[in-house]
Design a protein around this motif. Structure first.
Motif, short mmCIF file in Angstrom:
data_model
loop_
_atom_site.label_atom_id
_atom_site.label_comp_id
_atom_site.label_asym_id
_atom_site.label_seq_id
_atom_site.Cartn_x
_atom_site.Cartn_y
_atom_site.Cartn_z
N GLU A 19 75.20 -32.08 -92.20
CA GLU A 19 74.60 -31.67 -93.47
C GLU A 19 74.94 -32.59 -94.63
N GLN A 52 68.59 -23.26 -94.12
CA GLN A 52 69.83 -23.11 -93.36
C GLN A 52 70.03 -21.68 -92.87
N ASN A 56 70.86 -21.02 -88.88
CA ASN A 56 72.02 -20.34 -88.32
C ASN A 56 71.62 -19.13 -87.47
N ILE A 267 82.58 -19.48 -91.21
CA ILE A 267 81.67 -20.55 -91.60
C ILE A 267 82.49 -21.77 -92.00
N LYS A 268 81.83 -22.87 -92.06
CA LYS A 268 82.50 -24.15 -92.30
C LYS A 268 83.10 -24.19 -93.70
N ASN A 269 84.42 -24.39 -93.78
CA ASN A 269 85.10 -24.45 -95.07
C ASN A 269 85.84 -25.75 -95.29
N GLU A 313 76.32 -20.68 -95.45
CA GLU A 313 76.17 -22.13 -95.45
C GLU A 313 74.89 -22.60 -96.13
N SER A 314 74.15 -21.68 -96.74
CA SER A 314 72.94 -22.06 -97.48
C SER A 314 73.23 -22.31 -98.96
N ASN A 408 78.66 -24.20 -99.12
CA ASN A 408 78.78 -23.03 -98.24
C ASN A 408 79.31 -21.82 -99.01
#
Length: 465
Positions: A19, A52, A56, A267-269, A313-314, A408
């Protein structure tokens, strides 16, 4: 000697990532030119990258499909969106493009469901899983939805009185689920969740209030733990305890056919984030099938209620560094043109970390800094990255504006911060931009809400009509 910010990131992480990338020396997010966004709308601003959400959802559905196929699992999978993560219409509209279902938490959620039904976004076949402690208005709204023909609305029983409360207002037979009050991690200050009914009490509760009640049909057992879905001994131990309850109930309750494992996917942090979603799903289904086979009962249909994973994550937030304050020999404070307490409340309330990157000036040298918000509150700061234990940004230069982005951030921040309402120290809410793609894959943007004005806040406070 490599002293540029791009060198720091490239040496520390795999970069670019799916991303994130650089183009024309500035940061791109899912091919969105963030500097162009700033030039058009200004900063501070928040944005939602709608594609996004669908990405997901489709990822999760594919992971479950793969696991079901691998294990020849006989149950079906149903993806539910947990609306409390973000109730906005643009979020629901995007999510519902993907043949999903809805999980609700309170009375007004049902009003949203009815609005979506009127617009044809959902039908009576859409599952509406109604969680939460049910006060009078929530019970009334659930009953209205069911009485109007929504046969797939399943209230999840949270306490012993709810069966009677629902029975009084629902005209015909109805389906229910039961929520398990899971035991918390040892580090918690309490032992058992306040939500649901204890493990040992569920079978007696079924026998006493549901088994011989001709109006009520038990369809679902609901399992969720606060820490979410994690590959650790605590999660697997709680799942096994849940499955033991399920098979015990299934043996005496033929109508029980579904297990709701809740939400809780992380979620990705961080740029260093790693989580094997596909392995976790595969192993969850494997555990369910193994225990059901051993006990000689049919495997359940699986429901999930992913909220943060769906929408988190959007989202993003962009600020400008206004000024740098050198407070002592070691601490440099970069002051942003907004507030962390008001726009990213989780950073203040639960010390949550988001991905933070500069938008521009990646070719400049860097320095270690602290980030401060505009309010006169000592807690309005952001001082560490989870992957670094420090913040490094391009060096402050009064003649070269620096913009930074937090990514995110799409789940919970608007509702916790009080979107459209009063903010701490009357700091205005920033603009909010919706980002989408047209049929040809081109980026398009739309202003969802303007930055709050003085008149908006004065009206709330009673100073203006």
């Amino acid at each position: 000697m490599k002293t540029k910010y791009i060198d720091l990131i490239s040496q520390t992480f795999d970069f670019p990532q799916e991303e994130f990338d650089l183009k024309n020396k500035t940061l791109q997010f899912h091919d969105v030119d963030l500097m162009k966004l700033i030039e058009e709308y200004g900063a501070p601003l928040k944005f939602t990258y709608l594609p996004q959400i669908s990405n997901n959802i489709q990822r999760a559905k594919q992971w479950f499909a793969n696991a079901i196929d691998k294990h020849n699992y006989k149950g079906k999978y149903n993806y539910c969106y947990c609306t409390k993560s973000s109730h906005f219409k643009h979020v629901l509209n995007e999510a519902l493009k993907n043949d999903i279902h809805i999980e609700t938490s309170s009375a007004f959620d049902i009003d949203i469901v009815e609005n979506l039904k009127k617009e044809g976004k959902i039908t009576n076949d859409t599952f509406v899983i109604s969680n939460g402690f049910k006060r009078e208005q929530y019970v009334t709204n659930i009953a209205r939805l069911i009485n109007n023909g929504h046969h797939n609305c399943i209230p999840i029983i949270d306490n012993y009185e709810e069966i009677n409360l629902l029975s009084e207002e629902i005209n015909d037979n109805f389906k229910v689920g039961i929520r398990i009050a899971s035991e918390e991690e040892p580090k918690f200050e309490f032992y058992t969740s306040r939500l649901g009914i204890g493990y040992k009490n569920i079978v007696p509760f079924y026998k006493n209030q549901i088994k011989d009640n001709p109006k009520v049909e038990l369809k679902m057992l609901h399992f969720f733990i606060n820490t979410g879905i994690r590959d650790n001994a605590y999660y697997w131990n709680e799942l096994i305890k849940c499955l033991r309850v399920y098979v015990s109930l299934k043996k005496i309750c033929p109508t029980l056919d579904s297990l709701n494992i809740g939400g809780g996917f992380p979620i990705k942090n961080s740029l260093a984030f790693e989580f094997d979603y596909e392995y976790m799903i595969d192993e969850i289904l494997n555990q369910i099938q193994t225990i059901c086979d051993l006990e000689g009962v049919d495997v359940p249909n699986i429901f999930t209620e992913f909220g943060s994973f769906t929408v988190g994550e959007s989202g993003g937030a962009i600020y400008q560094v206004l000024y740098q304050k050198q407070q002592n020999d070691r601490e440099k404070w970069n002051m942003i043109n907004s507030s962390f307490i008001t726009t990213l409340p989780d950073t203040w309330a639960i010390n949550k970390r988001f991905i933070m990157l500069p938008i521009n000036r990646w070719q400049d040298s860097y320095e270690r800094v602290l980030l401060g918000g505009l309010t006169c509150d000592s807690d309005d700061y952001y001082n560490s990255e989870q992957h670094m234990n420090a913040i490094y940004l391009p060096k402050y230069n009064v003649d070269k504006p620096l913009y930074i982005g937090f990514f995110n951030t799409g789940a919970y921040q608007e509702t916790i911060g009080g979107f459209g309402g009063l903010q701490h120290c009357l700091i205005p809410s920033p603009k909010h931009i919706l980002i989408d793609k047209d049929d040809d894959g081109n980026i398009k943007t739309q202003l969802f809400s303007e930055q709050q004005k003085s008149e908006d806040l004065l009206k709330i406070l009673g100073y203006a009509n």
